[in-house]
Design an enzyme around this catalytic site. Sequence first.
Site, mmCIF file in Angstrom:
data_model
loop_
_atom_site.group_PDB
_atom_site.id
_atom_site.type_symbol
_atom_site.label_atom_id
_atom_site.label_comp_id
_atom_site.label_asym_id
_atom_site.label_seq_id
_atom_site.Cartn_x
_atom_site.Cartn_y
_atom_site.Cartn_z
ATOM 1 N N GLY A 63 3.437 69.426 101.505
ATOM 2 C CA GLY A 63 2.905 68.308 100.746
ATOM 3 C C GLY A 63 1.475 67.901 101.011
ATOM 4 C CD1 TRP A 76 -3.521 71.534 100.076
ATOM 5 C CD2 TRP A 76 -3.824 72.547 98.110
ATOM 6 N NE1 TRP A 76 -4.321 72.624 100.293
ATOM 7 C CE2 TRP A 76 -4.524 73.269 99.112
ATOM 8 C CE3 TRP A 76 -3.856 73.009 96.801
ATOM 9 C CZ2 TRP A 76 -5.252 74.419 98.820
ATOM 10 C CZ3 TRP A 76 -4.577 74.159 96.507
ATOM 11 C CH2 TRP A 76 -5.273 74.853 97.512
ATOM 12 C CG ASP A 119 7.372 74.662 97.704
ATOM 13 O OD1 ASP A 119 6.181 74.892 97.943
ATOM 14 O OD2 ASP A 119 8.307 75.324 98.200
ATOM 15 C CG ASP A 143 11.403 80.464 91.100
ATOM 16 O OD1 ASP A 143 10.163 80.409 91.252
ATOM 17 O OD2 ASP A 143 12.024 81.498 90.791
ATOM 18 C CG ASP A 146 -2.230 76.304 100.060
ATOM 19 O OD1 ASP A 146 -3.075 77.221 100.035
ATOM 20 O OD2 ASP A 146 -1.827 75.785 101.121
ATOM 21 C CE LYS A 199 -1.853 80.312 100.471
ATOM 22 N NZ LYS A 199 -1.470 79.631 101.736
#
Length: 219
Positions: A66, A68, A87, A109, A131, A171
């Site tokens: 958590g 970000w 997430d 998902d 990320d 990322k």
Amino acid sequence: MTSYEKPDFWSTKAQKEDYPARSVYKLKEIDEKFIFFKSAPQTTNNSMEQSNRAGLRVLDLGAAPGSWSLYVLRHYKTGSLFLAAADFLPLSRHFDPFKGENFFFVQGDFTGDPVRKELTQRGPYGAIISDAAPATTGSRMVDTLRSTALAEEALSYAESCLAPGGNLAIKVFQGRDTAELLKHLRERFRSAKSFKPAACRSSSFETYLLGLGKSEKRE
């Protein structure tokens, strides 16, 4: 104890500033260097909100634990902010900002259709951040391919629910497909680049791909 388990400067700083992970400083540097959130367009979702007032809307893919999401909520929390996140894993729920009408979290998902529907219907977003990283295997080739697949999913979200002029930060583990991903971004954003924040571990092969200013939809 491995080097990843030992607290370093960034991990210690995150603990002192009450963030669940050191990754917050990667987003902070991206935000400050590229004016990432302040340059994002204000948007509104007419179908799901009582108020139609435009504001900053952010989507965080692969949000756990958590850091970000917490950064966005702490730095841009106004009456018009809306943050959606997803997430597989739960967030660190002891943080007060992870509640309220301006925050939506789905545990599941984000590459699957049910979660995608939940998230896209709350768009359009002015910024999408990710990320997300795969469970690593120790094989750089396998890990890079899996990371690329997650990055491509984030790009798919950007295609469908990132507003024109919006910003994207994802990322990715560097590999043979990184250049192709960057090329893809350059075709769809006014500016695109690869950037490695100072808080990345020196031994890590992660980097961040940034798309700034999504172009209007092409005919």
